[in-house]
Design a protein around this motif. Structure first.
Motif, PDB file in Angstrom:
ATOM      1  N   GLY A  11     -26.126  27.523  40.635  1.00  0.00           N
ATOM      2  CA  GLY A  11     -25.931  28.388  41.797  1.00  0.00           C
ATOM      3  C   GLY A  11     -26.465  29.796  41.595  1.00  0.00           C
ATOM      4  N   ILE A  12     -25.968  30.506  40.577  1.00  0.00           N
ATOM      5  CA  ILE A  12     -26.458  31.876  40.366  1.00  0.00           C
ATOM      6  C   ILE A  12     -27.719  31.888  39.511  1.00  0.00           C
ATOM      7  CG2 ILE A  12     -24.347  33.174  40.813  1.00  0.00           C
ATOM      8  CD1 ILE A  12     -23.686  33.121  37.863  1.00  0.00           C
TER       9      ILE A  12
ATOM     10  N   SER B  87     -29.459  21.282  31.292  1.00  0.00           N
ATOM     11  CA  SER B  87     -28.854  20.216  30.496  1.00  0.00           C
ATOM     12  C   SER B  87     -29.421  18.824  30.793  1.00  0.00           C
ATOM     13  CB  SER B  87     -27.337  20.217  30.699  1.00  0.00           C
ATOM     14  OG  SER B  87     -27.039  19.904  32.040  1.00  0.00           O
TER      15      SER B  87
ATOM     16  N   ARG C 236     -33.581  18.599  35.286  1.00  0.00           N
ATOM     17  CA  ARG C 236     -33.422  20.040  35.533  1.00  0.00           C
ATOM     18  C   ARG C 236     -34.532  20.834  34.839  1.00  0.00           C
ATOM     19  NH1 ARG C 236     -26.770  20.846  35.605  1.00  0.00           N
ATOM     20  NH2 ARG C 236     -26.518  19.502  37.419  1.00  0.00           N
TER      21      ARG C 236
ATOM     22  N   ARG D 210     -30.430  22.102  26.732  1.00  0.00           N
ATOM     23  CA  ARG D 210     -29.361  22.244  25.724  1.00  0.00           C
ATOM     24  C   ARG D 210     -28.814  20.892  25.277  1.00  0.00           C
ATOM     25  NH1 ARG D 210     -23.933  22.470  28.186  1.00  0.00           N
ATOM     26  NH2 ARG D 210     -24.149  22.395  30.444  1.00  0.00           N
TER      27      ARG D 210
ATOM     28  N   SER E 289     -17.814  28.559  25.938  1.00  0.00           N
ATOM     29  CA  SER E 289     -18.764  27.684  25.218  1.00  0.00           C
ATOM     30  C   SER E 289     -19.942  28.466  24.640  1.00  0.00           C
ATOM     31  CB  SER E 289     -19.406  26.652  26.133  1.00  0.00           C
ATOM     32  OG  SER E 289     -18.546  26.145  27.019  1.00  0.00           O
TER      33      SER E 289
ATOM     34  N   CYS F 114     -20.615  37.530  34.396  1.00  0.00           N
ATOM     35  CA  CYS F 114     -19.881  37.582  35.679  1.00  0.00           C
ATOM     36  C   CYS F 114     -18.874  36.443  35.765  1.00  0.00           C
ATOM     37  CB  CYS F 114     -20.859  37.482  36.850  1.00  0.00           C
ATOM     38  SG  CYS F 114     -21.522  35.834  37.047  1.00  0.00           S
TER      39      CYS F 114
ATOM     40  N   THR G 107     -16.898  29.957  33.184  1.00  0.00           N
ATOM     41  CA  THR G 107     -16.607  28.624  33.718  1.00  0.00           C
ATOM     42  C   THR G 107     -15.883  27.742  32.704  1.00  0.00           C
ATOM     43  OG1 THR G 107     -18.728  28.856  34.839  1.00  0.00           O
ATOM     44  CG2 THR G 107     -17.672  26.710  34.995  1.00  0.00           C
TER      45      THR G 107
ATOM     46  N   HIS H 282     -19.610  41.899  38.813  1.00  0.00           N
ATOM     47  CA  HIS H 282     -18.899  41.074  39.789  1.00  0.00           C
ATOM     48  C   HIS H 282     -19.571  41.241  41.137  1.00  0.00           C
ATOM     49  CE1 HIS H 282     -15.700  38.811  41.526  1.00  0.00           C
ATOM     50  NE2 HIS H 282     -15.030  39.813  42.023  1.00  0.00           N
ATOM     51  N   PHE H 283     -19.771  40.185  41.843  1.00  0.00           N
ATOM     52  CA  PHE H 283     -20.454  40.110  43.142  1.00  0.00           C
ATOM     53  C   PHE H 283     -21.424  41.268  43.370  1.00  0.00           C
ATOM     54  CE2 PHE H 283     -20.772  40.290  47.860  1.00  0.00           C
ATOM     55  CZ  PHE H 283     -21.618  39.206  47.939  1.00  0.00           C
TER      56      PHE H 283
ATOM     57  N   ASN I   1     -20.483  19.490  37.867  1.00  0.00           N
ATOM     58  CA  ASN I   1     -21.854  19.847  37.445  1.00  0.00           C
ATOM     59  C   ASN I   1     -22.836  18.712  37.779  1.00  0.00           C
ATOM     60  OD1 ASN I   1     -23.990  21.252  36.273  1.00  0.00           O
ATOM     61  ND2 ASN I   1     -23.329  20.893  34.145  1.00  0.00           N
TER      62      ASN I   1
HETATM   63  P1  NAP Z   1     -22.923  26.078  39.229  1.00  0.00           P
HETATM   64  O1  NAP Z   1     -23.768  25.951  40.436  1.00  0.00           O
HETATM   65  O2  NAP Z   1     -21.953  25.021  38.881  1.00  0.00           O
HETATM   66  O3  NAP Z   1     -23.930  26.323  38.021  1.00  0.00           O
HETATM   67  C1  NAP Z   1     -23.450  26.612  36.735  1.00  0.00           C
HETATM   68  C2  NAP Z   1     -24.440  26.148  35.707  1.00  0.00           C
HETATM   69  O4  NAP Z   1     -23.935  26.504  34.427  1.00  0.00           O
HETATM   70  C3  NAP Z   1     -24.633  24.646  35.712  1.00  0.00           C
HETATM   71  O5  NAP Z   1     -25.787  24.318  36.456  1.00  0.00           O
HETATM   72  C4  NAP Z   1     -24.769  24.285  34.239  1.00  0.00           C
HETATM   73  O6  NAP Z   1     -26.147  24.118  33.952  1.00  0.00           O
HETATM   74  C5  NAP Z   1     -24.300  25.517  33.485  1.00  0.00           C
HETATM   75  N1  NAP Z   1     -23.143  25.233  32.651  1.00  0.00           N
HETATM   76  C6  NAP Z   1     -21.960  24.700  33.057  1.00  0.00           C
HETATM   77  N2  NAP Z   1     -21.140  24.572  31.994  1.00  0.00           N
HETATM   78  C7  NAP Z   1     -21.834  25.031  30.917  1.00  0.00           C
HETATM   79  C8  NAP Z   1     -21.524  25.131  29.535  1.00  0.00           C
HETATM   80  N3  NAP Z   1     -20.339  24.756  29.049  1.00  0.00           N
HETATM   81  N4  NAP Z   1     -22.479  25.628  28.713  1.00  0.00           N
HETATM   82  C9  NAP Z   1     -23.678  26.018  29.176  1.00  0.00           C
HETATM   83  N5  NAP Z   1     -24.025  25.927  30.482  1.00  0.00           N
HETATM   84  C10 NAP Z   1     -23.097  25.449  31.335  1.00  0.00           C
HETATM   85  O7  NAP Z   1     -22.065  27.425  39.329  1.00  0.00           O
HETATM   86  P2  NAP Z   1     -22.556  28.877  39.788  1.00  0.00           P
HETATM   87  O8  NAP Z   1     -22.415  29.020  41.246  1.00  0.00           O
HETATM   88  O9  NAP Z   1     -23.855  29.171  39.144  1.00  0.00           O
HETATM   89  O10 NAP Z   1     -21.431  29.765  39.119  1.00  0.00           O
HETATM   90  C11 NAP Z   1     -21.350  29.837  37.706  1.00  0.00           C
HETATM   91  C12 NAP Z   1     -20.086  30.646  37.353  1.00  0.00           C
HETATM   92  O11 NAP Z   1     -20.241  31.971  37.849  1.00  0.00           O
HETATM   93  C13 NAP Z   1     -18.806  30.104  37.954  1.00  0.00           C
HETATM   94  O12 NAP Z   1     -17.762  30.245  37.023  1.00  0.00           O
HETATM   95  C14 NAP Z   1     -18.553  31.005  39.152  1.00  0.00           C
HETATM   96  O13 NAP Z   1     -17.199  31.095  39.492  1.00  0.00           O
HETATM   97  C15 NAP Z   1     -19.098  32.313  38.633  1.00  0.00           C
HETATM   98  N6  NAP Z   1     -19.554  33.243  39.663  1.00  0.00           N
HETATM   99  C16 NAP Z   1     -19.081  34.509  39.617  1.00  0.00           C
HETATM  100  C17 NAP Z   1     -19.489  35.414  40.548  1.00  0.00           C
HETATM  101  C18 NAP Z   1     -18.965  36.806  40.543  1.00  0.00           C
HETATM  102  O14 NAP Z   1     -19.199  37.552  41.479  1.00  0.00           O
HETATM  103  N7  NAP Z   1     -18.239  37.224  39.534  1.00  0.00           N
HETATM  104  C19 NAP Z   1     -20.401  35.035  41.544  1.00  0.00           C
HETATM  105  C20 NAP Z   1     -20.918  33.722  41.531  1.00  0.00           C
HETATM  106  C21 NAP Z   1     -20.468  32.833  40.575  1.00  0.00           C
HETATM  107  P3  NAP Z   1     -26.684  23.025  32.883  1.00  0.00           P
HETATM  108  O15 NAP Z   1     -25.614  21.981  32.735  1.00  0.00           O
HETATM  109  O16 NAP Z   1     -27.920  22.507  33.525  1.00  0.00           O
HETATM  110  O17 NAP Z   1     -26.942  23.794  31.634  1.00  0.00           O
END
Ligand code: NAP
Length: 451
Positions: free
Chosen positions: A239-240, A260, A264, A279, A323, A341, A344, A367-368, A409
């Motif tokens: 997502g981000i 992963s 991808r 990874r 992790s 930010c 997870t 953050h955001f 995921n």
């Molecule tokens: P997402 O669409 O689920 O993408 C997260 C990516 O992280 C996955 O594609 C995965 O990629 C990777 N990942 C997951 N677990 C992992 C691990 N243990 N080790 C390494 N890579 C891992 O989620 P997202 O929307 O990008 O959001 C990611 C995080 O950011 C969430 O926790 C969300 O709540 C947070 N977030 C925070 C803000 C803020 O404003 N603070 C804004 C947006 C999102 P691979 O498996 O392909 O490596």
């Protein structure tokens, strides 16, 4: 669907002139995806991974609240799933009803949010139906996207950077009446113009993730990345991550993307990122067991990065948390920045502080985005300089299923959700700009279709 909602949907689909929207009846209720206070304990002691959003998310009718003077009703054509939808629907790390309860104590208008149900969702595209009498820049009929920074701008702490505001909240996560609904309630300072070369769902998926990555990579409030910088992006097709990769490329930097799977890795290369780390294929094992990390594995990742780009990274775009943080702190260059930010995989982090202080690295929270940053990020989408990363589309009734996909995921990029839009592909007005970028706009969707 009520008659009033059907009339609104028809007016939007049939491109009714903007003036007509002011005379459309405002429905008394709307359907929305929600969690219920009575279900907060439904998962008992289950671990986060085993909690299933499909059990908690219900789609139901709710009464529309009275509009505050600085707010607008938006008819939502499409929304999207964010990871915060997952957190809400598994009631972790805390139940979001605690946020609504706190907001309810703040003011007369805040009280409307403190309900036994929480209408969720932090993204939306659609059309303004009504505005409160203090709203100056928007009117019924405006085609908009919504950014989720919910701030009372009469609070002095909201000036300078509104993300520092003491009452800053994420709409649809820390407030009620979010975007996964037929009609939503937003503050006027959340509205932004809809990118007219995109469909409703392509416009809806960007707000939260694109703005977050803009602040983390581009803004001086984040890393303020410079030309020539290299950035390690975890989850580079997520997502981000997939927006972060685009910002690094646009800014003249070198992204090093981690994913992963081979699928991808291919998608990331198609996005134009040449330095790719799978990874899973590399078999990194940063944690030997629950309590102990393995610095040799951090070293192995560092060597891999050097083999790809010939040097260490200036910035690490960090969000997996427990992790990866040990590895992230280790692989950033001397004097480099780790910007985070999220967490997870767990928020109690551990890293070897010697690598941080002896090598003069910085660990920075982010953050955001404030309204200005979200606006700039939306403008770049509108100009076709950054592209949506939508890979799948669900209906409002399938919100739980879509959140399950993100929780496990299972998907790349962003997942769109059709709220009032009866089908995909509607809402495009600038066909020429769309045609110019069509391959990039549809990249994630095409990769998903191939698998
Ligand atoms: P997402 O669409 O689920 O993408 C997260 C990516 O992280 C996955 O594609 C995965 O990629 C990777 N990942 C997951 N677990 C992992 C691990 N243990 N080790 C390494 N890579 C891992 O989620 P997202 O929307 O990008 O959001 C990611 C995080 O950011 C969430 O926790 C969300 O709540 C947070 N977030 C925070 C803000 C803020 O404003 N603070 C804004 C947006 C999102 P691979 O498996 O392909 O490596």
């Amino acid at each position: 669907m009520s008659n009033a909602i059907a009339a609104i949907r028809d007016a939007i689909v049939n491109n009714a002139p903007a003036e007509e929207f002011a005379s459309l009846e405002i429905p008394t209720t709307a359907r929305g995806a929600m969690v219920r206070a009575e279900d907060q304990e439904m998962f008992g002691d289950l671990a986060d991974d085993d909690r299933d959003p499909r059990q908690a998310v219900k789609v139901d009718e709710f009464p529309l609240p009275e509009l505050a003077p600085d707010e607008a009703y938006v008819a939502v054509m499409a929304s999207s799933i964010n990871f915060n939808t997952v957190w809400t629907s598994i009631f972790r790390p805390v139940s979001t009803f605690s946020f609504l309860n706190r907001l309810g104590k703040e003011s007369y208008w805040g009280k409307r949010h403190d309900l036994p149900y929480h209408v969720i969702g932090s993204d939306a595209s659609g059309v303004v139906l009504r505005v409160g009498n203090a709203v100056r820049n928007w009117k019924p009929g405006d085609r908009v996207t919504v950014q989720c920074n919910h701030v009372d701008d009469q609070d002095p702490t909201a000036h300078d950077d509104s993300m520092f505001a003491s009452n800053q909240r994420i709409w649809g996560f820390e407030t009620n009446f979010g975007g996964l609904a037929e009609v939503s309630v937003v503050k006027a300072n959340q509205l932004m113009p809809k990118p007219e070369h995109l469909s409703w769902e392509e416009s809806a998926v960007n707000g939260l993730c694109n703005s977050t990555s803009y602040r983390m990579i581009v803004s001086k409030n984040g890393s303020g990345m410079q030309q020539g910088d290299s950035v390690l992006v975890w989850g580079a097709t997520g997502g981000i991550g997939a927006y972060a990769v685009q910002y690094v490329q646009n800014g003249g930097g070198t992204p090093v993307g981690v994913v992963s799977s081979e699928k991808r890795a291919e998608l990331l290369r198609a996005l134009g990122c040449d330095a790719v780390i799978d990874r899973r294929a590399e078999g990194y094992n940063f944690w030997k067991n629950e309590h102990e990390q393995d610095p040799k594995e951090w070293l192995r990742l560092g060597k891999k990065i050097r083999s790809l780009i010939g040097r260490d990274v200036d910035v690490v775009f960090e969000h997996p948390g427990r992790s990866t943080m040990g590895a992230s702190v280790f692989v950033a260059k001397r004097g480099g920045l780790i910007i985070t930010c999220a967490a997870t995989s767990g928020y109690m982090l551990e890293f070897d502080n010697r690598y941080l202080w002896m090598n003069l690295k910085t660990l920075k929270g982010c953050h955001f985005a404030n309204y200005r940053e979200a606006w700039e990020a939306n403008r770049l989408i509108g100009e076709g300089k950054v592209h949506p990363t939508m890979s799948k589309v669900f209906t409002l009734d399938q919100t739980g299923e879509a959140a399950y996909n993100v929780h496990k995921n299972m998907s790349e990029g962003k997942l769109g959700v059709l709220c009032l839009s009866p089908e995909e592909g509607l809402g495009v007005r600038n066909e020429a700009l769309r045609e110019q970028h069509i391959d990039k706009i549809t990249l994630f969707r095409r990769y998903d279709a191939m698998s």
